[in-house]
Design an enzyme around this catalytic site. Structure first.
Site, PDB file in Angstrom:
ATOM      1  N   PRO A 417      24.841  43.533  73.819  1.00 46.79           N
ATOM      2  CA  PRO A 417      24.856  44.475  72.695  1.00 46.79           C
ATOM      3  C   PRO A 417      25.509  43.895  71.447  1.00 46.79           C
ATOM      4  O   PRO A 417      26.490  43.154  71.521  1.00 46.79           O
ATOM      5  CB  PRO A 417      25.658  45.660  73.240  1.00 46.79           C
ATOM      6  N   CYS A 418      24.937  44.273  70.281  1.00 46.17           N
ATOM      7  CA  CYS A 418      25.462  43.770  69.006  1.00 46.17           C
ATOM      8  C   CYS A 418      26.221  44.856  68.255  1.00 46.17           C
ATOM      9  O   CYS A 418      26.498  44.700  67.061  1.00 46.17           O
ATOM     10  CB  CYS A 418      24.315  43.247  68.149  1.00 46.17           C
ATOM     11  N   ASN A 419      26.566  45.962  68.937  1.00 42.94           N
ATOM     12  CA  ASN A 419      27.188  47.110  68.262  1.00 42.94           C
ATOM     13  C   ASN A 419      28.396  46.728  67.415  1.00 42.94           C
ATOM     14  O   ASN A 419      28.610  47.278  66.328  1.00 42.94           O
ATOM     15  CB  ASN A 419      27.634  48.157  69.295  1.00 42.94           C
TER      16      ASN A 419
END
Length: 458
Positions: A417-419
């Site tokens: 994830p790149c959150n």
């Protein structure tokens, strides 16, 4: 990654990862209670490889043993350097967001221009040769993806953990009509790549020909910006319509700027006189290279379709990188797909004509798992699909069980994830310290375990 665990909790964590109690106890004893989980797992992995190396050395002629011993020693030094780098990175970031803001550490890394990595089929590129670090050489092949525009230092850390392999930064605008700036760390060959055919539309008007009729001359966009997980609201498109309706000819520059800024931000396209609209989910699928209706039906909502697509691979870009595997695995490939999403890697390999023998797919979203399962059945895949829910629950014992049943993995793919790496809200850009983006370390942990298990098997 939390160094505040006490000894009992660390011991329990290591055992849950698949290590034995003896291995975990020895690591804590040798490295100290204050050591991080990364240091402890690295110590155990190095010790496992040392045992394997010693057993293999004893069976070889005496004259070749010193050379192999030296090779293993160099690998151990590499592991030690990697841990030292991680500890320095943690120390430098211990004060969190306030320290990054004070020292302007939230800058993005300096990216190449043009962002064509080691070459793309649409742009001339000089021949590039690269030499992989010894620890990075497969088997298995690995392929990791994340957003290129990450906070300063993130890609340096990712590269260090993935065996010091240089990232390849590519913008998918060279493969389709939408930009998608991504970094890829992999140990794949970079020669003799080939693109998927037919080549996808390269401009907005080629991809969406019905918009041409209404496209104003002062909107000079030929490519869409990065496709996001959400879309512009109806209120926004209504405000744009009202801002334009008072002008029979070109609106003033101030109005043009307002409209174009919003169109670029939300990827709005022209669908009528003074009317803009967000892309439909089917159009996003097409731009990303997925089959028509890939995310449609099966109980998934329109909002979740955009979310799933916005977090996915751009198929044509990824397939170009993976194309080198076609001649290597004519009989099919065993794939470990971490953070599978809607199956970007699986679709790319299928479109390349590489049979999927065994796929272990790990994805937290039930909706995404259903999408991949439906695609698997609709395309009449003959291999085995094993889907799991949580990378954090994938430990050494489970990996050994899976690998013994299918014969090991040829490729380990993942895009964690790149959150906490992307977005305009600086408060949430915590880098690899963030809750979601810290899952990168699970990709590294699992990849390292796979390499260790395959080394033991050899």
């Amino acid at each position: 990654m939390n160094t505040e665990f006490d000894e009992e909790e660390k011991l329990s964590s290591l055992v849950n990862m698949g290590y034995t109690v003896d291995e975990a106890s020895l690591a804590i004893d040798r490295c100290g209670v204050d050591s991080s989980l990364v240091e402890l797992t690295d110590f155990i992995c190095a010790a496992q490889m040392a045992n394997v190396a010693d057993a293999q050395l004893s069976e070889l002629p005496l004259e070749v043993q010193p050379k192999l011993k030296h090779s293993y020693s160099e690998y151990a030094k590499h592991k030690k350097r990697k841990l030292s780098d991680y500890e320095m990175w943690t120390k430098n970031n211990q004060n969190g967001f306030e320290k990054r803001l004070l020292h302007d550490d939230d800058e993005t890394i300096r990216l190449p221009n043009p962002m064509i990595g080691f070459g793309v089929p649409t742009e001339p590129c000089s021949t590039i040769h690269r030499t992989l670090p010894e620890a990075a050489v497969g088997p298995p092949f690995f392929y990791y993806e994340n957003v290129a525009l990450a906070p300063k230092g993130v890609w340096t850390t990712i590269s260090r953990f993935l065996y010091d392999v240089e990232p390849e930064f590519v913008d998918s605008k060279y493969f389709c009509a939408a930009a998608r700036k991504r970094g890829y760390v992999h140990n794949l060959p970079i020669q003799d790549r080939f693109p998927l055919l037919p080549f996808p539309p390269q401009t907005i008007h080629e991809a969406l020909p019905l918009t041409r009729k209404w496209w104003p001359s002062w909107d000079r966009r030929t490519k869409l910006n990065c496709l996001q997980t959400c879309i512009g609201s109806a209120k926004l498109t209504e405000r744009i319509r009202k801002a334009l309706e008072d002008y029979d000819c070109e609106p003033p520059l101030s109005v043009q700027k307002y409209v174009l800024d919003k169109c670029r931000q939300w990827n709005l396209v022209w669908v009528g006189r003074n009317k803009v609209a967000p892309l439909e989910a089917d159009e996003v699928e097409m731009l990303l290279g997925f089959p028509r209706n890939h995310t449609r039906g099966g109980g998934i909502s329109r909002t979740d379709r955009y979310k799933s697509l916005g977090n996915s691979f751009q198929i044509d870009t990824v397939a170009y990188h993976l194309s080198v595997l076609k001649d290597m695995f004519p009989g099919g490939i065993n794939l470990l797909s971490l953070f599978s999403g809607i199956g970007g890697a699986e679709v790319a390999l299928h479109r390349l004509g590489i049979p999927l023998k065994n796929v272990v797919s790990v994805e937290i979203s039930e909706a995404n798992r259903n999408i991949l399962r439906c695609w698997w059945e609709e395309t009449n895949q003959r291999g085995n699909l094993i889907d799991l829910a949580d990378v954090q629950q994938l430990n050494g014992d489970r990996l050994e069980q899976l690998m013994s049943s299918i014969g090991g993995f040829d490729l380990v793919v993942g895009g964690s994830p790149c959150n906490n790496l992307a977005g305009s809200n600086r408060l949430h850009r915590d880098g690899l310290e963030g809750k979601e983006s810290a899952l990168f370390f699970d990709y590294f942990r699992i990849l390292d375990l796979v390499k260790c298990i395959m080394t033991k098997a050899q």
